[in-house]
Design a protein around this motif. Structure first.
Motif, PDB file in Angstrom:
ATOM      1  N   GLY A 250       0.816  -1.206   0.000  1.00 50.56           N
ATOM      2  CA  GLY A 250       0.000   0.000   0.000  1.00 50.56           C
ATOM      3  C   GLY A 250       0.852   1.259   0.000  1.00 50.56           C
ATOM      4  N   TYR A 251       2.166   1.071   0.134  1.00 57.04           N
ATOM      5  CA  TYR A 251       3.096   2.202   0.182  1.00 57.04           C
ATOM      6  C   TYR A 251       4.297   1.926  -0.724  1.00 57.04           C
ATOM      7  N   LYS A 252       4.515   2.806  -1.695  1.00 53.01           N
ATOM      8  CA  LYS A 252       5.601   2.612  -2.660  1.00 53.01           C
ATOM      9  C   LYS A 252       6.965   2.543  -1.985  1.00 53.01           C
ATOM     10  N   GLU A 253       7.183   3.381  -0.966  1.00 58.83           N
ATOM     11  CA  GLU A 253       8.484   3.394  -0.286  1.00 58.83           C
ATOM     12  C   GLU A 253       8.773   2.060   0.397  1.00 58.83           C
ATOM     13  N   LEU A 254       7.766   1.479   1.048  1.00 53.06           N
ATOM     14  CA  LEU A 254       7.962   0.190   1.720  1.00 53.06           C
ATOM     15  C   LEU A 254       8.211  -0.918   0.690  1.00 53.06           C
ATOM     16  N   ASP A 255       7.460  -0.881  -0.413  1.00 57.21           N
ATOM     17  CA  ASP A 255       7.643  -1.886  -1.467  1.00 57.21           C
ATOM     18  C   ASP A 255       9.054  -1.832  -2.038  1.00 57.21           C
ATOM     19  N   ALA A 256       9.509  -0.616  -2.357  1.00 53.55           N
ATOM     20  CA  ALA A 256      10.844  -0.453  -2.949  1.00 53.55           C
ATOM     21  C   ALA A 256      11.938  -0.867  -1.972  1.00 53.55           C
ATOM     22  N   ALA A 257      11.804  -0.510  -0.702  1.00 50.71           N
ATOM     23  CA  ALA A 257      12.820  -0.868   0.297  1.00 50.71           C
ATOM     24  C   ALA A 257      12.900  -2.378   0.479  1.00 50.71           C
ATOM     25  N   ALA A 258      11.768  -3.053   0.483  1.00 49.69           N
ATOM     26  CA  ALA A 258      11.763  -4.518   0.618  1.00 49.69           C
ATOM     27  C   ALA A 258      12.418  -5.160  -0.603  1.00 49.69           C
ATOM     28  N   ARG A 259      12.056  -4.685  -1.797  1.00 43.66           N
ATOM     29  CA  ARG A 259      12.619  -5.254  -3.028  1.00 43.66           C
ATOM     30  C   ARG A 259      14.126  -5.056  -3.067  1.00 43.66           C
ATOM     31  N   GLU A 260      14.578  -3.855  -2.755  1.00 42.02           N
ATOM     32  CA  GLU A 260      16.013  -3.575  -2.789  1.00 42.02           C
ATOM     33  C   GLU A 260      16.769  -4.340  -1.711  1.00 42.02           C
ATOM     34  N   GLY A 261      16.241  -4.352  -0.498  1.00 36.29           N
ATOM     35  CA  GLY A 261      16.919  -5.024   0.612  1.00 36.29           C
ATOM     36  C   GLY A 261      16.985  -6.532   0.442  1.00 36.29           C
ATOM     37  N   LEU A 262      15.864  -7.136   0.069  1.00 32.63           N
ATOM     38  CA  LEU A 262      15.841  -8.595  -0.075  1.00 32.63           C
ATOM     39  C   LEU A 262      16.591  -9.067  -1.314  1.00 32.63           C
ATOM     40  N   SER A 263      16.766  -8.175  -2.288  1.00 30.91           N
ATOM     41  CA  SER A 263      17.539  -8.533  -3.484  1.00 30.91           C
ATOM     42  C   SER A 263      19.015  -8.741  -3.170  1.00 30.91           C
ATOM     43  N   LEU A 264      19.465  -8.254  -2.019  1.00 30.17           N
ATOM     44  CA  LEU A 264      20.862  -8.426  -1.611  1.00 30.17           C
ATOM     45  C   LEU A 264      21.101  -9.759  -0.905  1.00 30.17           C
ATOM     46  N   CYS A 265      20.016 -10.459  -0.572  1.00 30.35           N
ATOM     47  CA  CYS A 265      20.130 -11.730   0.146  1.00 30.35           C
ATOM     48  C   CYS A 265      20.524 -12.854  -0.811  1.00 30.35           C
ATOM     49  N   LYS A 266      21.026 -13.917  -0.228  1.00 35.39           N
ATOM     50  CA  LYS A 266      21.358 -15.111  -1.007  1.00 35.39           C
ATOM     51  C   LYS A 266      20.434 -16.229  -0.553  1.00 35.39           C
ATOM     52  N   PHE A 267      19.903 -16.982  -1.507  1.00 36.59           N
ATOM     53  CA  PHE A 267      18.938 -18.039  -1.237  1.00 36.59           C
ATOM     54  C   PHE A 267      19.457 -19.376  -1.755  1.00 36.59           C
ATOM     55  N   LYS A 268      18.829 -20.427  -1.323  1.00 35.55           N
ATOM     56  CA  LYS A 268      19.141 -21.754  -1.847  1.00 35.55           C
ATOM     57  C   LYS A 268      18.353 -21.916  -3.143  1.00 35.55           C
ATOM     58  N   PRO A 269      19.039 -22.169  -4.260  1.00 30.79           N
ATOM     59  CA  PRO A 269      18.320 -22.292  -5.525  1.00 30.79           C
ATOM     60  C   PRO A 269      17.443 -23.541  -5.557  1.00 30.79           C
ATOM     61  N   GLY A 270      16.386 -23.462  -6.349  1.00 27.36           N
ATOM     62  CA  GLY A 270      15.540 -24.635  -6.552  1.00 27.36           C
ATOM     63  C   GLY A 270      16.305 -25.693  -7.339  1.00 27.36           C
ATOM     64  N   THR A 271      15.881 -26.926  -7.210  1.00 28.99           N
ATOM     65  CA  THR A 271      16.557 -28.010  -7.938  1.00 28.99           C
ATOM     66  C   THR A 271      15.538 -28.920  -8.622  1.00 28.99           C
ATOM     67  N   ILE A 272      15.987 -29.557  -9.670  1.00 24.98           N
ATOM     68  CA  ILE A 272      15.240 -30.627 -10.328  1.00 24.98           C
ATOM     69  C   ILE A 272      16.206 -31.794 -10.432  1.00 24.98           C
ATOM     70  N   ASP A 273      15.831 -32.912  -9.814  1.00 27.34           N
ATOM     71  CA  ASP A 273      16.694 -34.094  -9.764  1.00 27.34           C
ATOM     72  C   ASP A 273      18.079 -33.752  -9.213  1.00 27.34           C
ATOM     73  N   GLY A 274      18.110 -32.860  -8.226  1.00 30.53           N
ATOM     74  CA  GLY A 274      19.357 -32.493  -7.567  1.00 30.53           C
ATOM     75  C   GLY A 274      20.206 -31.477  -8.304  1.00 30.53           C
ATOM     76  N   VAL A 275      19.741 -31.013  -9.456  1.00 29.58           N
ATOM     77  CA  VAL A 275      20.496 -30.050 -10.250  1.00 29.58           C
ATOM     78  C   VAL A 275      19.897 -28.657 -10.037  1.00 29.58           C
ATOM     79  N   PRO A 276      20.720 -27.679  -9.598  1.00 29.44           N
ATOM     80  CA  PRO A 276      20.195 -26.325  -9.391  1.00 29.44           C
ATOM     81  C   PRO A 276      19.554 -25.756 -10.658  1.00 29.44           C
ATOM     82  N   GLN A 277      18.432 -25.083 -10.469  1.00 29.60           N
ATOM     83  CA  GLN A 277      17.704 -24.470 -11.574  1.00 29.60           C
ATOM     84  C   GLN A 277      17.348 -23.034 -11.202  1.00 29.60           C
ATOM     85  N   GLN A 278      17.406 -22.151 -12.162  1.00 32.63           N
ATOM     86  CA  GLN A 278      16.923 -20.787 -11.945  1.00 32.63           C
ATOM     87  C   GLN A 278      15.407 -20.867 -11.832  1.00 32.63           C
ATOM     88  N   SER A 279      14.841 -20.228 -10.824  1.00 34.60           N
ATOM     89  CA  SER A 279      13.394 -20.326 -10.642  1.00 34.60           C
ATOM     90  C   SER A 279      12.833 -19.121  -9.896  1.00 34.60           C
TER      91      SER A 279
END
Length: 80
Positions: free
Chosen positions: A39-68
């Motif tokens: 409901g607030y552009k500033e909060l949306d942008a801050a969440a998108r920018e901040g969480l974009s700096l995080c590192k996640f475990k990639p998804g896998t198919i048959d144990g092979v990492p896939q972009q998802s």
């Protein structure tokens, strides 16, 4: 953890934003966009920018990492 935008904090703005994030093979965010606004552009942008700096475990198919795509919710609330 994303920094609370100062203006949003002063105005007491809170809400939950849902982001769609494309996670690369290395776990880094390749792309991110707002799926459902807080409901607030500033909060949306801050969440998108901040969480974009995080590192996640990639998804896998048959144990092979896939972009998802994945969805992540981030809740903004003011601690009292």
């Amino acid at each position: 953890k994303p920094d609370y935008p100062p203006k949003a904090y002063r105005n007491g703005q809170t809400g939950t934003v849902t982001l769609q994030m494309l996670i690369g093979l290395d776990g880094k965010v390749v792309d991110a966009k707002v799926d459902k606004t807080s409901g607030y552009k500033e909060l949306d942008a801050a969440a998108r920018e901040g969480l974009s700096l995080c590192k996640f475990k990639p998804g896998t198919i048959d144990g092979v990492p896939q972009q998802s795509w994945t969805k992540i919710q981030y809740e903004w609330h003011i601690e009292e």
